[in-house]
Design a protein around this motif. Structure first.
Motif, PDB file in Angstrom:
ATOM      1  N   PRO A 135       8.676   5.902  -7.555  1.00  0.00           N
ATOM      2  CA  PRO A 135       9.496   4.694  -7.735  1.00  0.00           C
ATOM      3  C   PRO A 135      10.981   4.929  -7.541  1.00  0.00           C
ATOM      4  CG  PRO A 135       7.870   4.888  -9.480  1.00  0.00           C
ATOM      5  CD  PRO A 135       7.820   6.161  -8.710  1.00  0.00           C
ATOM      6  N   THR A 136      11.474   6.117  -7.890  1.00  0.00           N
ATOM      7  CA  THR A 136      12.898   6.404  -7.724  1.00  0.00           C
ATOM      8  C   THR A 136      13.285   6.365  -6.245  1.00  0.00           C
ATOM      9  OG1 THR A 136      12.822   7.818  -9.676  1.00  0.00           O
ATOM     10  CG2 THR A 136      14.725   8.062  -8.228  1.00  0.00           C
ATOM     11  N   VAL A 137      12.440   6.974  -5.411  1.00  0.00           N
ATOM     12  CA  VAL A 137      12.705   6.959  -3.968  1.00  0.00           C
ATOM     13  C   VAL A 137      12.609   5.535  -3.428  1.00  0.00           C
ATOM     14  CG1 VAL A 137      11.946   7.834  -1.729  1.00  0.00           C
ATOM     15  CG2 VAL A 137      11.845   9.315  -3.746  1.00  0.00           C
ATOM     16  N   LEU A 138      11.619   4.791  -3.894  1.00  0.00           N
ATOM     17  CA  LEU A 138      11.426   3.416  -3.418  1.00  0.00           C
ATOM     18  C   LEU A 138      12.617   2.540  -3.770  1.00  0.00           C
ATOM     19  CD1 LEU A 138       9.515   1.317  -2.132  1.00  0.00           C
ATOM     20  CD2 LEU A 138       8.584   0.914  -4.413  1.00  0.00           C
ATOM     21  N   LEU A 139      13.135   2.691  -4.988  1.00  0.00           N
ATOM     22  CA  LEU A 139      14.254   1.861  -5.419  1.00  0.00           C
ATOM     23  C   LEU A 139      15.553   2.256  -4.731  1.00  0.00           C
ATOM     24  CD1 LEU A 139      13.483   1.647  -9.249  1.00  0.00           C
ATOM     25  CD2 LEU A 139      13.236  -0.175  -7.568  1.00  0.00           C
ATOM     26  N   ASN A 140      15.705   3.539  -4.448  1.00  0.00           N
ATOM     27  CA  ASN A 140      16.969   4.011  -3.891  1.00  0.00           C
ATOM     28  C   ASN A 140      17.011   3.963  -2.367  1.00  0.00           C
ATOM     29  OD1 ASN A 140      17.952   4.556  -6.462  1.00  0.00           O
ATOM     30  ND2 ASN A 140      17.220   6.675  -6.442  1.00  0.00           N
ATOM     31  N   PHE A 182       7.740   7.140   4.804  1.00  0.00           N
ATOM     32  CA  PHE A 182       6.442   7.624   5.257  1.00  0.00           C
ATOM     33  C   PHE A 182       6.354   9.146   5.197  1.00  0.00           C
ATOM     34  CE2 PHE A 182       6.812   3.400   7.059  1.00  0.00           C
ATOM     35  CZ  PHE A 182       5.550   2.874   6.866  1.00  0.00           C
ATOM     36  N   ASN A 183       7.334   9.742   4.523  1.00  0.00           N
ATOM     37  CA  ASN A 183       7.327  11.179   4.283  1.00  0.00           C
ATOM     38  C   ASN A 183       6.427  11.466   3.083  1.00  0.00           C
ATOM     39  OD1 ASN A 183       7.783  13.882   3.889  1.00  0.00           O
ATOM     40  ND2 ASN A 183      10.031  13.714   3.854  1.00  0.00           N
ATOM     41  N   VAL A 184       5.364  12.237   3.315  1.00  0.00           N
ATOM     42  CA  VAL A 184       4.377  12.475   2.265  1.00  0.00           C
ATOM     43  C   VAL A 184       4.996  13.152   1.049  1.00  0.00           C
ATOM     44  CG1 VAL A 184       2.168  13.610   1.746  1.00  0.00           C
ATOM     45  CG2 VAL A 184       2.570  12.632   4.010  1.00  0.00           C
ATOM     46  N   SER A 185       6.072  13.920   1.230  1.00  0.00           N
ATOM     47  CA  SER A 185       6.715  14.590   0.098  1.00  0.00           C
ATOM     48  C   SER A 185       7.334  13.608  -0.881  1.00  0.00           C
ATOM     49  CB  SER A 185       7.784  15.565   0.601  1.00  0.00           C
ATOM     50  OG  SER A 185       8.808  14.868   1.315  1.00  0.00           O
ATOM     51  N   ASP A 186       7.577  12.386  -0.443  1.00  0.00           N
ATOM     52  CA  ASP A 186       8.147  11.355  -1.323  1.00  0.00           C
ATOM     53  C   ASP A 186       7.069  10.545  -2.024  1.00  0.00           C
ATOM     54  OD1 ASP A 186      10.757  12.034  -0.629  1.00  0.00           O
ATOM     55  OD2 ASP A 186      10.744  10.709   1.123  1.00  0.00           O
ATOM     56  N   TRP A 187       5.814  10.852  -1.769  1.00  0.00           N
ATOM     57  CA  TRP A 187       4.720  10.070  -2.330  1.00  0.00           C
ATOM     58  C   TRP A 187       4.246  10.673  -3.651  1.00  0.00           C
ATOM     59  CZ3 TRP A 187       0.921   8.239   2.055  1.00  0.00           C
ATOM     60  CH2 TRP A 187       1.654   7.512   2.995  1.00  0.00           C
ATOM     61  N   SER A 188       3.597   9.854  -4.436  1.00  0.00           N
ATOM     62  CA  SER A 188       3.099  10.293  -5.740  1.00  0.00           C
ATOM     63  C   SER A 188       1.875   9.465  -6.112  1.00  0.00           C
ATOM     64  CB  SER A 188       4.191  10.126  -6.808  1.00  0.00           C
ATOM     65  OG  SER A 188       3.658  10.353  -8.097  1.00  0.00           O
ATOM     66  N   LEU A 189       0.951  10.091  -6.834  1.00  0.00           N
ATOM     67  CA  LEU A 189      -0.248   9.402  -7.321  1.00  0.00           C
ATOM     68  C   LEU A 189      -0.140   9.069  -8.804  1.00  0.00           C
ATOM     69  CD1 LEU A 189      -3.044  11.467  -5.526  1.00  0.00           C
ATOM     70  CD2 LEU A 189      -2.199   9.196  -4.904  1.00  0.00           C
ATOM     71  N   ASP A 190       1.063   9.196  -9.350  1.00  0.00           N
ATOM     72  CA  ASP A 190       1.233   8.982 -10.795  1.00  0.00           C
ATOM     73  C   ASP A 190       0.847   7.570 -11.207  1.00  0.00           C
ATOM     74  OD1 ASP A 190       2.084  11.543 -10.996  1.00  0.00           O
ATOM     75  OD2 ASP A 190       4.234  11.066 -11.123  1.00  0.00           O
ATOM     76  N   VAL A 216       0.829  -1.209   0.000  1.00  0.00           N
ATOM     77  CA  VAL A 216       0.000   0.000   0.000  1.00  0.00           C
ATOM     78  C   VAL A 216       0.859   1.253   0.000  1.00  0.00           C
ATOM     79  CG1 VAL A 216      -1.673   1.322   1.336  1.00  0.00           C
ATOM     80  CG2 VAL A 216      -1.956  -1.143   1.093  1.00  0.00           C
ATOM     81  N   VAL A 217       1.877   1.301   0.871  1.00  0.00           N
ATOM     82  CA  VAL A 217       2.743   2.479   0.919  1.00  0.00           C
ATOM     83  C   VAL A 217       3.535   2.618  -0.371  1.00  0.00           C
ATOM     84  CG1 VAL A 217       4.670   3.576   2.129  1.00  0.00           C
ATOM     85  CG2 VAL A 217       2.894   2.402   3.433  1.00  0.00           C
ATOM     86  N   ALA A 218       4.053   1.502  -0.895  1.00  0.00           N
ATOM     87  CA  ALA A 218       4.840   1.550  -2.137  1.00  0.00           C
ATOM     88  C   ALA A 218       4.001   2.032  -3.308  1.00  0.00           C
ATOM     89  CB  ALA A 218       5.421   0.174  -2.434  1.00  0.00           C
ATOM     90  N   SER A 219       2.689   1.764  -3.284  1.00  0.00           N
ATOM     91  CA  SER A 219       1.845   2.199  -4.397  1.00  0.00           C
ATOM     92  C   SER A 219       1.713   3.718  -4.464  1.00  0.00           C
ATOM     93  CB  SER A 219       0.447   1.567  -4.270  1.00  0.00           C
ATOM     94  OG  SER A 219      -0.257   2.110  -3.161  1.00  0.00           O
ATOM     95  N   PHE A 220       1.956   4.396  -3.342  1.00  0.00           N
ATOM     96  CA  PHE A 220       1.864   5.860  -3.321  1.00  0.00           C
ATOM     97  C   PHE A 220       3.224   6.539  -3.489  1.00  0.00           C
ATOM     98  CE2 PHE A 220      -2.007   4.674  -1.033  1.00  0.00           C
ATOM     99  CZ  PHE A 220      -2.936   5.485  -1.653  1.00  0.00           C
ATOM    100  N   MET A 221       4.297   5.756  -3.496  1.00  0.00           N
ATOM    101  CA  MET A 221       5.623   6.352  -3.497  1.00  0.00           C
ATOM    102  C   MET A 221       6.153   6.582  -4.903  1.00  0.00           C
ATOM    103  SD  MET A 221       7.752   4.627  -0.397  1.00  0.00           S
ATOM    104  CE  MET A 221       9.138   5.649  -0.934  1.00  0.00           C
ATOM    105  N   LEU A 267      11.978   2.784 -18.029  1.00  0.00           N
ATOM    106  CA  LEU A 267      11.039   1.671 -18.171  1.00  0.00           C
ATOM    107  C   LEU A 267      10.880   0.933 -16.852  1.00  0.00           C
ATOM    108  CD1 LEU A 267       9.283   0.334 -20.334  1.00  0.00           C
ATOM    109  CD2 LEU A 267      11.175  -1.193 -20.830  1.00  0.00           C
ATOM    110  N   LYS A 268      11.987   0.763 -16.145  1.00  0.00           N
ATOM    111  CA  LYS A 268      11.918   0.106 -14.843  1.00  0.00           C
ATOM    112  C   LYS A 268      11.133   0.956 -13.854  1.00  0.00           C
ATOM    113  CE  LYS A 268      14.819  -2.152 -11.394  1.00  0.00           C
ATOM    114  NZ  LYS A 268      16.203  -2.492 -10.985  1.00  0.00           N
ATOM    115  N   ARG A 269      11.313   2.274 -13.932  1.00  0.00           N
ATOM    116  CA  ARG A 269      10.581   3.182 -13.054  1.00  0.00           C
ATOM    117  C   ARG A 269       9.074   3.086 -13.300  1.00  0.00           C
ATOM    118  NH1 ARG A 269       8.528   8.275 -13.522  1.00  0.00           N
ATOM    119  NH2 ARG A 269       8.479   9.541 -11.614  1.00  0.00           N
ATOM    120  N   LEU A 270       8.676   3.078 -14.577  1.00  0.00           N
ATOM    121  CA  LEU A 270       7.260   2.965 -14.914  1.00  0.00           C
ATOM    122  C   LEU A 270       6.686   1.631 -14.461  1.00  0.00           C
ATOM    123  CD1 LEU A 270       7.224   4.510 -18.509  1.00  0.00           C
ATOM    124  CD2 LEU A 270       6.405   5.562 -16.399  1.00  0.00           C
TER     125      LEU A 270
END
Length: 293
Positions: A42-47, A52-60, A35-40, A253-256
């Motif tokens: 991907p660059t931040v998640l991979l690195n 849980f910092n909302v600034s690192d989240w995205s709805l893309d 659930v958390v990863a779905s809002f993050m 492509l990996k990010r997407l």
């Protein structure tokens, strides 16, 4: 009254608490991660991993999926297939189970043997495909809904449940002049909510998570259910080794792919999560059918 526990009792209770805590963590941790990863982003998640910092989240990821017409169509198809399959399976199971639970049915043992044989012996994929093709059901919704609608295990569960319905109720209704159909619909069915809801939940979840039958029998992409659409999206967004020489294109492509993957899992799981609280009060009694005499 205060219960005094011996040393062995306290040890067993402590071990149970530890075991249950581990079991809960095994279930909860992956759910929270997805659930958390779905809002993050991907660059931040991979690195850096989860944040849980909302600034690192995205709805893309959600925007990309929900803006895809194939996703909306696949969701609608999955609802249609799952609801129709559940209704048909429950109807067949309830009628067959009730008939087989009646000792007055001639040849009851023979019918049960025929049903049980089908649980252990089948023609396999190729004969089944040829049968579906010869019946003219290829590339139709019937290829998804009809095969598997007669589930022998569900029929056995229904028969076991109906055997537990007090015979006195039906005998009293017969004395009052009620027909067999009236007894079934006005007495037996209202008492059968636990088994009906459990069978419906099993059928809905099984059909909702299924994609193999659609992959085999449906060539028209407009008929594909959600799980098959998700599979296609994820495969299309996975880079094959040696196919892309540009490292930047490979990274994008990996990010997407990461962005879509977790969002797709959450979206496809939402209907089941929403359904369960409404079925929970019937679930415990329904799954215990046949456990007690």
């Amino acid at each position: 009254m205060v219960v005094k526990h011996t040393g062995l009792d306290r040890l067993i209770l402590a071990l149970n608490a530890i075991f249950l805590t581990c079991a809960v963590l095994v279930v909860v941790v992956p759910l929270v991660y997805i659930v958390v990863a779905s809002f993050m982003d991907p660059t931040v998640l991979l690195n850096r991993g989860l944040s849980f910092n909302v600034s690192d989240w995205s709805l893309d990821g959600y925007q990309m999926i929900l803006s895809n017409p194939a996703m909306i169509r696949g969701f609608a198809n999955a609802v249609l297939y799952s609801v129709s399959f559940a209704l048909l399976t429950v109807t067949v199971s309830i009628f067959a189970g009730y008939a087989l639970s009646d000792e007055r049915l001639a040849g009851r043992g023979f019918f049960m043997i025929i049903f049980i044989i089908t649980m252990f012996f089948g023609g396999g994929l190729i004969p089944t495909y040829l049968l579906i093709r010869n019946l003219g059901m290829l590339d139709t919704v019937w290829a998804i809904i009809l095969p598997g609608a007669v589930n022998v295990w569900n029929i056995i569960l229904s028969r076991t449940f109906f055997k537990g319905v007090p015979r006195e109720l039906k005998e009293a209704a017969n004395v009052d002049g009620a027909s067999e159909m009236k007894i079934f619909f006005q007495i037996v069915i209202p008492l059968s909510k636990p088994i009906i809801f459990v069978l419906a939940l099993y059928a809905f979840v099984g059909q909702w998570n299924s994609y193999f039958d659609a992959m085999i029998y449906l060539d028209n992409s407009n008929l594909h259910p959600l799980q098959l659409v998700l599979r296609s999206i994820l495969i299309q967004n996975q880079a094959a080794p040696g196919m892309i020489s540009d490292q930047l294109a490979m990274a994008e492509l990996k990010r997407l792919s990461e962005m879509i993957k977790y969002s797709a899992i959450v979206i496809s799981s939402l209907p089941l999560i929403i359904m369960y609280p409404f079925f929970q009060k019937y679930f415990e009694k329904g799954v215990m059918v046949g456990s007690l005499k």
